[in-house]
Design an enzyme around this catalytic site. Structure first.
Site, PDB file in Angstrom:
ATOM      1  N   LYS A  79       0.951  -0.884   0.522  1.00 21.43           N
ATOM      2  CA  LYS A  79      -0.128   0.176  -0.072  1.00 21.43           C
ATOM      3  C   LYS A  79       1.202   0.786   0.136  1.00 21.43           C
ATOM      4  CE  LYS A  79      -3.834   1.697   3.120  1.00 21.43           C
ATOM      5  NZ  LYS A  79      -4.404   1.506   3.695  1.00 21.43           N
ATOM      6  N   SER A 154      -9.871   1.082   2.756  1.00 19.14           N
ATOM      7  CA  SER A 154      -8.798   2.113   1.607  1.00 19.14           C
ATOM      8  C   SER A 154      -7.507   1.229   1.570  1.00 19.14           C
ATOM      9  CB  SER A 154      -8.337   3.311   3.123  1.00 19.14           C
ATOM     10  OG  SER A 154      -6.983   2.391   3.773  1.00 19.14           O
ATOM     11  N   SER A 178     -10.226  -1.846   6.700  1.00 22.22           N
ATOM     12  CA  SER A 178      -9.354  -0.795   5.757  1.00 22.22           C
ATOM     13  C   SER A 178      -8.224  -2.008   4.849  1.00 22.22           C
ATOM     14  CB  SER A 178      -8.439   0.289   5.966  1.00 22.22           C
ATOM     15  OG  SER A 178      -8.969   1.184   5.832  1.00 22.22           O
TER      16      SER A 178
END
Lengths: 485, 475
Positions: A79, A154, A178
């Site tokens: 990420k 996310s 997330s």
């Protein structure tokens, strides 16, 4: 089968036998990325050259007979919230769109020591704020099971990269769900470890008391491998825990006899898609057949989780994001006074959702409001933690749906932030309580959209979640299905 | 109307730890710009603070020395505000759960002493420093993350002298503990003044004004005197005092309004989630208590009784712990206390600054040996001053210098008689004048004898022998 379809465990065996080289594996993954990136928008930054270079080194080491980590030569994505030295780290924000960090996050450092092949930095919601991956300065990520739909957020890029075969594993962060929500919506396995299990050093902070790094993979076993490589105390993170990291692979071999599942009433009420509910019930039955006992439990303060979460996370975020002021690094707007520089830099540098949360957080910490909001939220947080402590006196693992619905359409909830926030209804309590939770595939709805099952454990009992998850996985084949791209 | 002045002080002192409070960077003062920085003290994304145990130990020393209640659990909080020298957009400080509360500091005034209560002592990190160039402004982050203790007094001070003495006492405690330089000019010791006036015998406080930007002890007194007068005039004109923050301008000798109450920041304090609560064990506190040094006032009293020093001399010797230690080390090596004291206060302090004596090339060993040579009569006081100069230049031990240069005092009567004989015969006129009653010629004759012996003659013996000779031959 194309190498990019392999699990980490499978490719490990092939790499060891030298019937597959790290270079071949990496090339296969990079080709897959090339073919699918335009459709999915998974990556913000790719690093093909350094990936190949790293893969070749691993092959050379293996040829020399050097001892290698189980993750050596495995292509993974990160990420874009993890600081990578010398490599752009944007957090999906305009304000960091040109930020090149001078140091590696502890997680990155440990992965490098394991000779992992990093292929790129995955797209995400800006500063990890979002449940649909639509709040990205670099555009939304598409769900590989239906390109019209959200992959969840996310850590949307991370989940999609694994689901679509663009890498074999990934690391995201989970502040309120997330990692788990996108795992559920993309049919991959995602873990939110116990708070303090993985160092947060070098991970861009959203809400410090809730943020936790989490691995995503194609199987429970892969996720266990990924966790083991990065978990453990870090002297650079005061909130990381010194408790030793067990060998998770041993836990996978245990059966479910003697384990009790707690089924919390509060997580099976109205508002849940009936198809999701059915799949989760079927999964619970399956687990029972595998030897686990079931017991009804209650988590009475569950309904406060969302409001408490949004008070605490916005408060912490408003402070954590104060450093993006245009003074030292990142985007700086042209201005003629200091005050104007701050206002324009932050006004133009942050996206809508981030600004909304900064304003909410600033408000709840303001003098005169602190007691009513932040302080009260902290008190209720303690009650939510106590709910779990009580529940774990009756059971070993709590089983719930991961998300109330399957993947929704892009744009469906962007104009209604409250509705968007409710997407995290089953995941936020876990962060408030600092517990570990594993999400794994447990079926598909009629639209062929994935459904996720959530297993919640007591502090530092990740191995128990792996044990149960692996047993379920071994008895089902949901995790083997691939999206057609 | 007569007014009473109410003063409370907030003091920030930098702690002299090797590394910063939340990272491993050096705290060294004379580094070039942005040399002592890292991702943590620069507030880079992803960086996290880790508390320096030494900084806690130092702050605890101050808290224990000032008789505070040490809180078993204290909490770091974030103080949020925007400024370029504040890299994270918040300062890690302590707010509602400070390290220590309810202390007391005793100050000594001219004929009396007074107990000043402390409200609290807490720990925090220092900010960087903005530097303004012609076209650009710069930020130097070397100072960012240097550990500070903030010491907040109760409003117990009543005038500028008390405030100055309180500050001097805090500084002395910090320096005795060897945890801070206490240097106001260099900014390692800073002070904000809260001041208000109220009619005499009133029991309600008036509106207070905070004065910032005061960077010397003298300025503190000046600022208080100015502000007392400003507020008195204001009240006498029937105006109200505005609650505000004012800046002291030493050049103008005035305070100026910086911001009023309505413009005050809302710092939005909340507990720092990146740090665990700070737990202080009772064992740690008692261990620290057992290692506290003897402080200035106690030491002064002891010096006066143990070494029979005057209040004035003792006060000068204990102004720095290192100087007091230097004195005692010299005495322990055999120097007569009074003589050692005189030498330190005159010769030694003429050469070195008070705080530099202990680390100078002149060791207590040098000084003790020199003084012992005087005590034994091996050299005269006058020669001793020459030897002193030579020690400083050559670094040799005094006895070696005396031996090598043959500076031993001549006390042998027979040897001195010869010189006296010579001088008396050489200075016939003077001898005659002396005998005719000009007694002041005597010292001139002694001087001549000293000169003939290159100052080595024992002046006491010379004086006796000469007197005998002159009287004897007179009769």
């Amino acid at each position: 089968m194309e190498p990019f379809h392999l699990t980490i465990f499978e490719s490990q065996a092939l790499l060891k036998k030298k019937s597959l080289s790290a270079k071949e594996l990496t090339e296969s993954v990079l080709k897959r990325i090339e073919a699918t990136q335009p459709k999915l928008n998974t990556f913000i930054t790719l690093c093909e050259e350094s990936a190949l270079c790293c893969a070749k080194e691993v092959d050379e080491k293996r040829a020399r007979g050097e001892a290698l980590s189980p993750l050596a030569g495995i292509p993974i994505s990160l990420k874009d919230i993890f600081l990578t030295r010398g490599m752009k780290t944007t957090c999906s924000s305009r304000i960091l769109s040109d930020f090149i960090p001078p140091y590696d996050a502890t997680v990155v450092d440990r992965l490098k020591k394991n000779d992992v092949v990093l292929v790129g930095k995955a797209n995400m919601d800006e500063f990890a704020m979002g449940s649909s991956n639509e709040n990205s300065y670099f555009g939304p990520v598409k769900n590989p099971w239906d390109l019209e739909r959200t992959p969840g957020g996310s850590s949307g890029g991370s989940a999609v990269s694994v689901s679509a075969g663009q890498c074999l594993g990934s690391f995201g962060t989970d502040t309120g769900g997330s990692v788990r929500l996108p795992a559920a919506l993309c049919s991959v396995v995602g873990l939110k470890p116990t708070y303090g299990r993985i160092s947060r050093y070098g991970v861009i902070a959203f809400a410090s008391s809730l943020d936790q790094v989490g691995p995503l993979g194609k199987t429970v076993q892969d996720v266990a491998l990924l966790l083991e490589a990065v978990a453990g105390y870090d002297s650079f993170d005061s909130t990381s825990h010194p408790i030793p990291v067990p060998s998770y692979q041993t836990a996978l071999k245990k059966d479910l006899k003697g384990l009790t599942m707690g089924i919390p009433d509060e997580y099976f009420r109205e508002g849940i898609d009936p198809e999701v509910l059915k799949a989760v019930h079927t999964a619970i039955d399956q687990l029972q057949k595998l030897g686990a006992k079931r017991v009804k439990i209650s988590l009475p303060h569950s309904s406060y989780a969302i409001p408490v979460y949004y008070l605490i996370c916005t408060a912490e975020a408003s402070s954590n994001l104060a450093r993006y002021d245009g003074v030292q690094y990142g985007f700086r707007a042209t201005a003629s006074t200091l005050a104007e520089m701050y206002l324009k830099t932050r006004g133009e540098g942050f996206g809508r959702e981030v600004k909304r949360r900064i304003m909410l957080g600033t408000f709840v910490l303001s003098s005169g409001y602190y007691d009513a909001y932040y302080k009260k939220a902290s008190q209720v947080r303690t009650l939510i933690q106590k709910d779990f402590t009580e529940a774990f006196k009756q059971c070993d693992v709590i089983v719930t749906p991961a998300s109330p619905t399957t993947a929704f359409k892009l744009g469906e909830k962007t104009e209604n932030p409250l509705e968007m926030y409710l997407t995290d209804i089953f995941t936020t309590s876990v962060n408030l309580a600092g517990l570990p939770a594993l999400v794994l595939p447990c079926g598909f709805d009629q639209k062929q959209l994935p459904i996720g099952l959530q297993l919640i454990g007591p502090h530092f009992k990740e191995e128990r979640l792996f044990q149960m998850g692996h047993a379920y996985e071994s008895a089902t084949d949901w995790h083997t299905r691939k999206p057609s791209l | 109307m007569n007014y009473e002045t109410i003063i409370g002080l907030e003091v920030h002192a930098q702690l002299r730890t090797q590394s910063k409070i939340f990272c491993r960077c050096a705290t060294e003062f004379h580094a070039s710009e942005n040399q002592n920085v890292c991702p943590v003290c620069m507030g880079l994304p992803g960086s996290l603070p880790v508390l320096n145990e030494k900084a806690v130990a130092f702050a605890l020393k101050m808290a224990v020395a000032t008789h505070c209640q040490i809180q078993p659990t204290s909490i770091f909080s974030r103080k949020n505000y925007f400024y370029p020298d504040l890299p994270k957009g918040y300062q890690i400080s302590q707010y509602d759960k400070p390290l220590a509360t309810a202390g007391v500091v005793e100050i000594v005034l001219e004929n009396t002493s007074k107990k000043i209560r402390l409200h609290r002592i807490h720990m925090e990190e220092d900010a960087g420093k903005n530097v303004h160039g012609e076209r650009y402004s710069y930020v130097n982050y070397n100072r960012a993350g240097i550990p500070l203790v903030e010491i907040v007094s109760e409003p117990d001070l009543r005038n500028a002298q008390e405030a100055a003495e309180y500050l001097r006492t805090l500084r002395s405690i910090l320096r005795y503990l060897d945890i801070s330089d206490g240097n106001m000019e260099e900014g390692s010791f800073r002070c904000d003044v809260n001041i208000s006036l109220r009619p005499e015998r009133s029991d309600r406080f008036g509106t207070k004004v905070e004065i910032k930007n005061i960077n010397s002890f003298r300025f503190v007194e000046n600022a208080i005197l100015y502000e007392m007068e400003r507020q008195r005039m204001c009240l006498e004109e029937g105006k109200r005092i505005v609650q505000e923050t004012r800046l002291w301008d030493e050049h103008e000798g005035k305070t100026f309004s910086m911001r009023q109450k309505e413009e005050a920041h809302d710092y939005r304090y909340f507990p720092e989630p990146d740090l665990m609560p700070l737990e202080i064990s009772a064992e740690w506190v008692s261990q620290i208590r057992s290692t506290l040094p003897e402080f200035e006032q106690v030491k002064k009293q002891r010096f006066m009784t143990q070494y029979q020093l005057t209040n004035y001399d003792a006060k000068l010797l204990v102004q720095e712990k290192s100087l007091a230690d230097y004195f005692e080390q010299t005495v322990h090596r055999g120097g007569d206390p009074k003589l050692v004291c005189n030498w330190i206060l005159s010769e030694v302090l003429r050469e070195f600054e008070v705080s530099k004596v202990a680390c100078s090339s002149l060791t207590p060993g040098h000084l003790a040996e020199l003084i012992c040579l005087i005590q034994k009569g091996t050299i005269s006081g006058k020669i001793a001053k020459d030897v002193f100069e030579k020690i400083l230049k050559q670094g040799k031990m005094p006895s070696q210098i005396v031996r090598e240069e043959g500076l031993e005092q001549i006390s042998d009567a027979a040897q001195l008689e010869k010189v006296i004989e010579f001088v008396v015969s050489e200075q016939g006129d003077l001898v005659k004048q002396y005998r005719e009653g000009q007694k002041n010629k005597f010292s001139f004759l002694v001087g001549q004898i000293m000169k003939k012996t290159q100052g080595k003659a024992n002046p006491k013996i010379v004086s006796e022998l000469l007197k005998n000779k002159l009287e004897r031959e007179d009769t």
